[in-house]
Design a protein around this motif. Structure first.
Motif, PDB file in Angstrom:
ATOM      1  N   LYS A 163     -40.027 -15.320 -70.742  1.00  8.74           N
ATOM      2  CA  LYS A 163     -39.485 -14.062 -70.243  1.00  8.74           C
ATOM      3  C   LYS A 163     -40.204 -12.900 -70.928  1.00  8.74           C
ATOM      4  CE  LYS A 163     -36.196 -15.745 -67.627  1.00  8.74           C
ATOM      5  NZ  LYS A 163     -35.983 -15.429 -66.213  1.00  8.74           N
ATOM      6  N   ILE A 216     -38.146  -6.059 -72.129  1.00  8.60           N
ATOM      7  CA  ILE A 216     -38.578  -4.661 -72.143  1.00  8.60           C
ATOM      8  C   ILE A 216     -37.454  -3.828 -72.746  1.00  8.60           C
ATOM      9  CG2 ILE A 216     -39.254  -2.702 -70.686  1.00  8.60           C
ATOM     10  CD1 ILE A 216     -41.250  -4.887 -70.598  1.00  8.60           C
ATOM     11  N   TYR A 268     -32.245 -19.211 -74.533  1.00  6.48           N
ATOM     12  CA  TYR A 268     -32.285 -18.285 -73.403  1.00  6.48           C
ATOM     13  C   TYR A 268     -30.884 -17.783 -73.060  1.00  6.48           C
ATOM     14  CZ  TYR A 268     -32.731 -16.729 -68.550  1.00  6.48           C
ATOM     15  OH  TYR A 268     -32.664 -16.004 -67.391  1.00  6.48           O
ATOM     16  N   GLY A 297     -30.453  -0.724 -68.061  1.00  8.80           N
ATOM     17  CA  GLY A 297     -31.898  -0.706 -68.216  1.00  8.80           C
ATOM     18  C   GLY A 297     -32.392  -0.454 -69.620  1.00  8.80           C
ATOM     19  N   THR A 342     -34.257  -4.884 -70.618  1.00 11.15           N
ATOM     20  CA  THR A 342     -34.441  -5.575 -69.339  1.00 11.15           C
ATOM     21  C   THR A 342     -35.200  -6.860 -69.597  1.00 11.15           C
ATOM     22  OG1 THR A 342     -34.667  -3.402 -68.291  1.00 11.15           O
ATOM     23  CG2 THR A 342     -35.308  -5.303 -66.978  1.00 11.15           C
ATOM     24  N   LEU A 371     -37.370  -9.604 -67.879  1.00 14.72           N
ATOM     25  CA  LEU A 371     -38.139  -9.858 -66.655  1.00 14.72           C
ATOM     26  C   LEU A 371     -38.643 -11.290 -66.621  1.00 14.72           C
ATOM     27  CD1 LEU A 371     -40.379  -6.637 -66.645  1.00 14.72           C
ATOM     28  CD2 LEU A 371     -38.243  -7.006 -65.387  1.00 14.72           C
ATOM     29  N   ASP A 372     -38.747 -11.824 -65.416  1.00 12.59           N
ATOM     30  CA  ASP A 372     -39.362 -13.145 -65.255  1.00 12.59           C
ATOM     31  C   ASP A 372     -40.843 -13.051 -65.616  1.00 12.59           C
ATOM     32  OD1 ASP A 372     -37.028 -14.343 -64.421  1.00 12.59           O
ATOM     33  OD2 ASP A 372     -37.382 -13.872 -62.316  1.00 12.59           O
ATOM     34  N   SER A 389     -45.935  -4.711 -63.534  1.00 12.27           N
ATOM     35  CA  SER A 389     -46.194  -3.930 -62.316  1.00 12.27           C
ATOM     36  C   SER A 389     -45.101  -4.137 -61.272  1.00 12.27           C
ATOM     37  CB  SER A 389     -47.565  -4.261 -61.732  1.00 12.27           C
ATOM     38  OG  SER A 389     -47.567  -5.549 -61.184  1.00 12.27           O
ATOM     39  N   SER A 390     -44.384  -5.255 -61.370  1.00 11.32           N
ATOM     40  CA  SER A 390     -43.294  -5.495 -60.415  1.00 11.32           C
ATOM     41  C   SER A 390     -42.137  -4.531 -60.623  1.00 11.32           C
ATOM     42  CB  SER A 390     -42.804  -6.939 -60.523  1.00 11.32           C
ATOM     43  OG  SER A 390     -42.055  -7.121 -61.708  1.00 11.32           O
ATOM     44  N   VAL A 391     -42.105  -3.852 -61.761  1.00  9.82           N
ATOM     45  CA  VAL A 391     -41.055  -2.854 -62.003  1.00  9.82           C
ATOM     46  C   VAL A 391     -41.655  -1.477 -62.318  1.00  9.82           C
ATOM     47  CG1 VAL A 391     -39.246  -4.477 -62.686  1.00  9.82           C
ATOM     48  CG2 VAL A 391     -40.846  -3.627 -64.408  1.00  9.82           C
ATOM     49  N   GLY A 392     -42.865  -1.238 -61.849  1.00  7.75           N
ATOM     50  CA  GLY A 392     -43.463   0.090 -61.978  1.00  7.75           C
ATOM     51  C   GLY A 392     -44.004   0.427 -63.348  1.00  7.75           C
ATOM     52  N   LEU A 393     -44.242  -0.589 -64.171  1.00  9.28           N
ATOM     53  CA  LEU A 393     -44.735  -0.356 -65.533  1.00  9.28           C
ATOM     54  C   LEU A 393     -46.128  -0.933 -65.701  1.00  9.28           C
ATOM     55  CD1 LEU A 393     -41.477  -1.341 -67.500  1.00  9.28           C
ATOM     56  CD2 LEU A 393     -42.257   0.973 -66.956  1.00  9.28           C
TER      57      LEU A 393
END
Lengths: 174, 100
Positions: B4, B7, B59, B73, B76, B78-79, B89-93
């Motif tokens: 994982k 963030i 986990y 948020g 966070t 993320l997978d 990039s899947s979350v705009g970062l």
């Protein structure tokens, strides 16, 4: 004089939209917009009644929900047009009758302006992975000696929330 | 192993947050400097990122820890099925350009 302060997450957000499917491409900015971007979210649930409690709703069975993004675009460029119409580069062309719409839906990313309370308090970014024009929403486009402000109501589709089958995730904040 | 990407929003992150989280043994790479893809390089960092590799029990504890923060948020998870850049990039970062 003491300033009255509060936990106010203020600040503008900019938006990008990345169209998927046949009309796919890199994320494009929606440019300048009219007013703030709005997020709407609801829950759909079945009320439970019981004889002893008459018409009191004593609980709900959760059944689903919905997430929507509302933005008024005012520029007339590729990004704004894709946001308004995901189905074809030509705005007059519709999908084939019977097609599913999810392959056309794209990703909206909202990003807080750096240095603002919104960026600090968050979300710094909010990402809707699957969104498209809400079926039934009329695009209302002006042609005249005025700003071409077009309110767009986007509906969002969920993803599976990690490995939990039955739990939907519509967006991710960071 | 479950991989994982954690963030954490930098502005709300206390210096000892990760130390107290119990996640330190599962961090596999150096701390990642992260910022929104839409920000300029000069705007600095918005988040710090951590690649985690955990067993199922760890986990579950990690998910519980992440869920303990009321600010949406602030943290966070993320997978991380592909690489770090794809996940961000899947979350705009993105990784802050100065770190590349």
């Amino acid at each position: 004089m003491a300033v009255i302060t509060g936990d106010f997450p203020t600040g503008p957000y900019q938006a990008t939209y990345a169209v998927a499917g046949l009309n796919s491409g890199a994320a494009t900015t929606l440019g300048l917009m009219e007013g703030p971007i709005r997020h709407q979210q609801n829950v759909i649930a079945l009320p439970i009644y019981a004889t002893l409690w008459g018409r009191h709703i004593i609980d709900y069975v959760f059944q689903g929900g919905g997430v929507f993004v509302i933005a008024t675009v005012k520029e007339w460029d590729a990004g704004a047009k894709a946001f308004m119409w995901q189905y074809n580069a030509a705005m007059g062309i519709y999908p084939i009758v019977g097609e599913l719409l999810n392959p056309y839906f794209g990703q909206i990313v909202l990003t807080a302006l750096a240095g603002t309370p919104a960026a600090t308090k968050g979300p710094a970014t909010r990402t809707y992975p699957l969104s498209g024009l809400l079926p039934g929403h009329n695009l209302d486009i002006t042609f005249g000696p005025t700003e071409r402000n077009v309110p767009v109501l986007m509906c969002c589709l969920p993803e599976q929330n990690s490995s939990t089958v039955g739990s939907a995730k519509y967006y991710t904040d960071t | 192993m479950i991989r994982k990407l954690l963030i954490v929003r930098k502005a709300q992150m206390k210096a000892d947050l990760i130390d107290k989280s119990g996640l330190k043994p599962f961090i596999k790479e150096a701390e990642l400097p992260v910022s929104p893809a839409a920000w300029h390089e000069e705007d600095g960092l918005s988040h710090l990122g951590y690649v985690l590799e955990m067993k199922l029990k760890e986990y579950e504890a990690c998910k519980k820890w992440c869920g303990a923060f009321p600010q949406a948020g602030f943290v966070t998870l993320l997978d991380l099925t592909e690489d770090v850049e794809t996940s961000l990039s899947s979350v705009g970062l993105r990784i802050h350009p100065s770190a590349e």
